[in-house]
Scaffold this motif. Structure first.
Motif, PDB file in Angstrom:
ATOM      1  N   LEU A 121      56.643  21.066  66.314  1.00 35.26           N
ATOM      2  CA  LEU A 121      55.415  21.557  66.937  1.00 35.26           C
ATOM      3  C   LEU A 121      54.772  20.587  67.905  1.00 35.26           C
ATOM      4  N   ASP A 122      55.214  19.354  67.888  1.00 37.34           N
ATOM      5  CA  ASP A 122      54.622  18.396  68.814  1.00 37.34           C
ATOM      6  C   ASP A 122      55.698  17.408  69.254  1.00 37.34           C
TER       7      ASP A 122
ATOM      8  N   THR B 238      43.501  25.106  69.368  1.00 34.43           N
ATOM      9  CA  THR B 238      44.290  26.239  69.838  1.00 34.43           C
ATOM     10  C   THR B 238      45.322  26.590  68.769  1.00 34.43           C
TER      11      THR B 238
ATOM     12  N   ASP C 120      47.422  30.598  71.826  1.00 35.55           N
ATOM     13  CA  ASP C 120      48.462  30.767  72.842  1.00 35.55           C
ATOM     14  C   ASP C 120      48.700  32.259  73.024  1.00 35.55           C
TER      15      ASP C 120
ATOM     16  N   ILE D 146      48.560  18.148  65.795  1.00 35.23           N
ATOM     17  CA  ILE D 146      48.899  19.453  65.210  1.00 35.23           C
ATOM     18  C   ILE D 146      48.579  19.424  63.716  1.00 35.23           C
TER      19      ILE D 146
ATOM     20  N   VAL E  62      48.693  27.613  67.841  1.00 41.20           N
ATOM     21  CA  VAL E  62      49.942  27.589  68.598  1.00 41.20           C
ATOM     22  C   VAL E  62      51.098  28.210  67.825  1.00 41.20           C
TER      23      VAL E  62
ATOM     24  N   HIS F 152      46.546  23.161  67.367  1.00 43.66           N
ATOM     25  CA  HIS F 152      46.624  21.993  68.238  1.00 43.66           C
ATOM     26  C   HIS F 152      45.217  21.601  68.660  1.00 43.66           C
TER      27      HIS F 152
ATOM     28  N   ARG G 294      53.858  21.569  71.592  1.00 47.17           N
ATOM     29  CA  ARG G 294      53.191  20.834  72.650  1.00 47.17           C
ATOM     30  C   ARG G 294      53.950  19.559  72.997  1.00 47.17           C
TER      31      ARG G 294
ATOM     32  N   ARG H 209      53.305  22.375  77.419  1.00 45.38           N
ATOM     33  CA  ARG H 209      54.090  23.011  76.359  1.00 45.38           C
ATOM     34  C   ARG H 209      55.560  22.678  76.523  1.00 45.38           C
TER      35      ARG H 209
ATOM     36  N   GLY I 189      55.344  27.476  70.473  1.00 42.05           N
ATOM     37  CA  GLY I 189      54.017  26.912  70.731  1.00 42.05           C
ATOM     38  C   GLY I 189      53.997  25.395  70.792  1.00 42.05           C
TER      39      GLY I 189
END
Lengths: 675, 675
Positions: B300-301, B203, B171, B133, B205, B194, B351, B338, B349
């Protein structure tokens, strides 16, 4: 000798050809040439999807006329398939038949374009199938303590090996059920694989135990008034069912701009309209599934098109920005996502593709119509018009395509017209006026007879004669012009009141009485003005694009949409909606947007084609064009002030041109309707 | 001259170097060399993420000692940043400083491995950052009627232009909010992108108005007993908070196989355990966010690891297949999806990445530990052991890596031991026995003093002395052996009862009384047998892998997991858990699985590295190995019957070898525990 040992094979309708060693399976040859032949079972002669038709040894061009059998006889597997499942006369399974001599092979294209759509010309393309969803049957290795690869990983390995994928992903939601499905299918399963943009990588989106031999797609055009839907077999391309429903957003506002206003005035307005249209789509899916005897879970792909406001509301995007300059789309490019993300019930892995919009008032519906009619695929200059509250206009050929929208307003749909109404039973749709007596005769939707024919009164008793719809308005105004009741400037000639009781004085202007009684339907001076304004907007947009293209005339005209299906090209041209053209080249193409959606559903190449085309289309914003104003003013006249109509004149007797009365121009309208 | 005009720049710690024209920004040079330097604002000197440290002109190897300033002085933008946001001493913004002469540049690697983890050797790698990310600040063109590209499309175009993406997706859930965020940010926004596998396509996100300068990731090891979590800044690599919690699945079953049984017995068992572990993870996310003052939407991740049963239950997969041969994993490869799909609350968003499992009993936790310790990255032969109900064993070096699991059972965790308990305050964790008097002394968790030291009684009053945990059991059995209380075959010598009241008769066998009073803690013959069985299973697995590798000894041993953190390598080796080795090369590495998760979180290259490594690891299934039975029988002896322990003997005085009493072998245990 080489020719004898490596026979020539020609595939139709693509025309692709190549030489292959004797004994090559036809399916293999097709793949080698990039000819799309469906196959689910991967050559096991069980799915029956790879059927072809064989024309033995007859190359028209190559003059091969040998009568020796050029294809292998049916083998045991193919005969078993024929016995168990049946094989139509002349059909073979391409996986099981091998090339033994020169062959011409027809790949059946079972797509039948919806009956309402007129597709007569041989140049119109069949939709070759290459859908974004494929069913792939595989036999998976059983788990083995010596090779502790997971069930999913062995499934992916089998799919990659048997079907040539370089990489496979899987929808996570499917992961927990893989082990059960593999065991249920005794290690034989069918996977639905989505592969759209990326040619090597696919995504497993659904999985069934054993052989699964059918999958459906939805092609849907979301119109402001009507939602139209096809349910299509992704394996054969056959349209299994088609249906339509009223767009329930109508209760929030009749036309686009009133719906935008509704969003601006109501905090929950956007969401309410989004939910309404999605519910209507879900209802239609139910309907087409019931009609075709299909399960919703068999639906794996969906394509949607719509004008920008419909597009935004469907996707859950606030359309307010589309209501004012600079008319900014929130998203113009094609979009791809999962049906579940927008609450459309289908297979949990079903995908959605939405075509790109061309500009702020030229939507994904116009893009789809452009894909269907393909001005950019041909040399002649094609005008493609979709008339609604805003007309979406595309003009182009293979060299260059331009597009714009023009604010025609709702007059063509019967709004803002004193006796106007939507096209529905009881509405006057055809009008003729006797130039000598000025007496009219008309036809009503739902009644076959004209009003002066025997039986009309009885037949019309059920429908009534309730008003006049868009096509009727166009005809009556054109006929009034042809009968000399209105001048080319649109003024109703009050002097004729002396000759006919149909001409009626209303204060300072006059009306033409089309029908007396209840309701009384008369065409007022204001009605004529409204039609003049609408047609001037459309025509000015067309002329602007012709200017951009540097052409004085167009070769062909296509009317897309419901409006185009009802109007008579002759009257459209007499009135000056469209430029001069050979009337034989003016054609209504019905729901071209829906056809384009269908094409994008059945062939992902068409998705790339329209994405690329939309990027290349030159978008003209009429509001920024200094010439638009004068084009509009000139277009107020009937047919039009500045332009000769030699082809029309050759086909229809027009009244002699008059000197135009100064000061009668309607002027430029104040921007787009509804704002 | 070329050297003067194209100075040499060396980046540390990667050692990458190259020549660049004077005036090249350091950030640009770093990118050209593939040195990862974070930047959110794209060179606008506003995010401050691209900090570097400069060692002017001192190449140790190249003997450059010029004192001329080799980097540009701070410019206006950098000075403004320093004034407003502050810049640590010696730090520069690499986007705003240009190369003016030869330079050595340190790229700060702010990752600090969790304090509990021992990482002393210089060869241990810092985690270079290259997360999946990235935050990307962009200024987007405003809508323009001349170019009717949508808001989203202009955003994507700006991101591709400024940040070099070939293709961007988004997304779908984000699509409806793009137009609002762009306007809120006055056409300046920060996108979270991402990009994991595919190097050119990313992408979008998440999206924020203006400059967003922090994003977090979660690295989480889901153990059967404990869930451990790090919250990490994806921009600096800093561990913002770490926490742990008990796995609430314990209430469904203490060990793995009892949880599998629970699923088999209860129709809703799988779902209940899935929901329980996800809820616990959500609770931990709350905790680490609160500790770091972070918002959940800034996460985010996420990277998760766990043993196969934990892996399956976390993902919602039925683990029943793992309970019996062939121990088939439902999914062995890495998985990406996700966070929302598994009900973990973070940014919508966010992942998730789950490391691959190695085999049916060697899970993603073992893969993560392998990534962290990296046997495959070095030449020496490393044994990596994670002891739980099943021991996960990896043995290898750069040339070849093999792995297996072995059914140690729960004895090492204090279960099946008469006085056994989990490691907790009050548990005996250290034991020494005087070989002359056979009197014990011990230490208790939560008390610093040994039991024979002043102040022990007072300190232990709060904790009590409640039982003996795994490390204490190992030490007491090893000390019993060293003191001559048990033979190398594990038989407690009843003859010693005459010499010491600690040796107590229990019918036909004897016990060793470790602690009298309440509770009374004694080591019975059955306890010794249970430990022998457990250690024999572990040792047999290790020897099997050594056979496969064709080595008679290993160079280094790493104990991963909580068990390894508590036990003393000396006693582990005396007892014969592990093979002969230089004791200095035996090390506990704490939560190596968590470290591996952290590495995969901060560097997507590590994801590819472990995926590739796991594919290459040779998986050995002990149940299929004909030699395993005899290895197991031999391993019952203390240290072990068949193997000399020259290095151990050189370091610890072992009792002389005895003649083994026939018929005392515990035999091969009946398969895996809990079944």
């Amino acid at each position: 000798m080489s020719a004898a040992e490596n026979p020539l094979v020609l595939f139709m309708p693509s025309g692709k050809r190549g030489r292959f060693p004797k004994g090559t399976p036809v399916l293999e040859a097709a793949r080698a040439l990039g000819v799309y032949v469906e196959s689910v079972c991967g050559g096991r002669a069980t799915c029956g999807r790879c059927q072809i038709e064989v024309q033995e040894g007859h190359f028209a061009k190559h003059k091969i006329t040998s009568s020796v059998a050029h294809i292998s006889p049916k083998g045991a597997k193919e005969e078993r398939y024929e016995r168990v499942r049946g094989l139509p006369e002349g059909r073979r399974l391409s996986c099981s038949s091998t090339i033994e001599g020169d062959l011409v092979i027809d790949v059946p294209q079972d797509v039948v374009i919806n009956a309402q759509v007129v597709r007569k010309k041989a140049s119109d393309r069949a939709i070759e199938r290459d859908p974004a969803i494929h069913l792939r049957y595989v036999e998976v290795e059983e788990p083995d303590m010596h090779k502790p690869l997971g069930d999913l990983d062995r499934l992916e390995a089998s799919l990659m090996r048997d079907w040539g994928y370089d990489r496979l992903d899987i929808d996570f939601a499917l992961v927990p059920s893989v082990q059960g499905i593999l065991r249920q299918g005794k290690w034989a399963v069918t996977a639905a694989i989505h592969k759209d943009r990326d040619d090597s990588a696919g995504t497993i989106v659904a999985l069934w135990p054993g052989l699964k031999n059918e999958a459906f797609g939805i092609a849907c055009d979301i119109g402001s008034t009507t939602i139209a839907m096809h349910l299509v077999s992704l394996l054969s391309g056959r349209i299994a069912a088609s249906s339509g429903a009223q767009n329930p957003q109508i209760r929030f506002g009749e036309d686009l701009m009133s719906r935008v206003s509704y969003v601006m005035m109501n905090p929950d307005g956007r969401e309410a309209m989004t939910l309404a249209v999605r519910a209507a789509i879900n209802g239609l899916v139910d309907k087409v599934c019931a009609e075709a005897g299909a399960e919703r879970t068999d639906i794996l792909d969906m394509v949607f098109v719509g004008n920008p406001v419909m597009h935004h509301l469907f996707l859950g995007i606030d359309p307010t920005e589309l209501g004012g300059a600079p008319f900014a789309l929130a998203a113009s490019g094609a979009l791809a996502f999962r049906a579940a993300e927008i609450g459309i019930t289908a297979n949990p892995g079903a995908r959605v593709y939405v075509l790109p919009c061309i500009a702020g008032h030229v939507g994904a519906d116009a893009a789809a119509a452009t894909l269907a009619e393909g001005p950019y695929r041909q040399d002649s200059m094609m005008l493609l018009v979709d008339v609604g509250t805003n007309a979406e206009i595309v003009l182009g050929n293979a060299a260059r395509t331009v597009a714009c929208s023009s604010p025609t307003g709702p007059a063509f749909e019967g709004a803002e017209i004193s006796g106007g109404q939507r096209a529905a039973p009881g509405a006057i749709e055809r009008v003729r006026i006797d130039p000598a007596t000025l007496e009219p005769r008309y036809r009503v939707i739902g009644v076959d007879a004209w009003s002066d024919e025997p039986g009309f009164a009885e037949a019309a008793a059920t429908t009534g004669v309730t008003g006049i719809c868009g096509s009727g308005i166009i005809e009556v105004v054109a006929e009034m012009y042809l009968a000399g009741i209105i001048s080319e400037d649109g003024v109703i000639d009050g002097a004729l009141a002396a000759r006919s009781p149909r001409i009626i004085e209303n204060g300072r202007t006059f009306s033409y009485l089309l029908k007396d009684g209840e309701p009384r339907i008369a065409i007022s001076q204001n009605d004529v003005r409204a039609i003049q304004l609408a047609k001037a907007a459309l025509y000015a947009g067309v002329r602007l694009l012709m200017q951009k293209q540097g052409v004085a005339e167009v070769d062909t005209i296509r009317f897309a949409g419901a409006f185009g299906s009802f109007i008579d090209p002759k009257y459209a041209m007499v009135l000056g909606l469209i430029p001069d053209c050979d009337l034989a080249e003016v054609r209504a193409v019905g729901n071209a947007a829906g056809d384009g959606a269908l094409m994008a559903l059945l062939n992902r190449g068409h998705r790339r084609e329209i994405e690329d085309t939309v990027r290349r289309i030159e978008k003209i914003e009429t509001a920024l064009e200094p010439d638009f104003q004068s084009l509009f003013v000139n277009a107020m006249a009937i047919p039009n002030k500045a332009d000769p109509f030699p082809k029309l004149t050759a086909q229809v007797a027009l009244p002699p041109r008059q000197v135009r009365v100064e000061g009668e121009s309607g002027g430029r309208r104040g921007g787009r309707r509804g704002r």
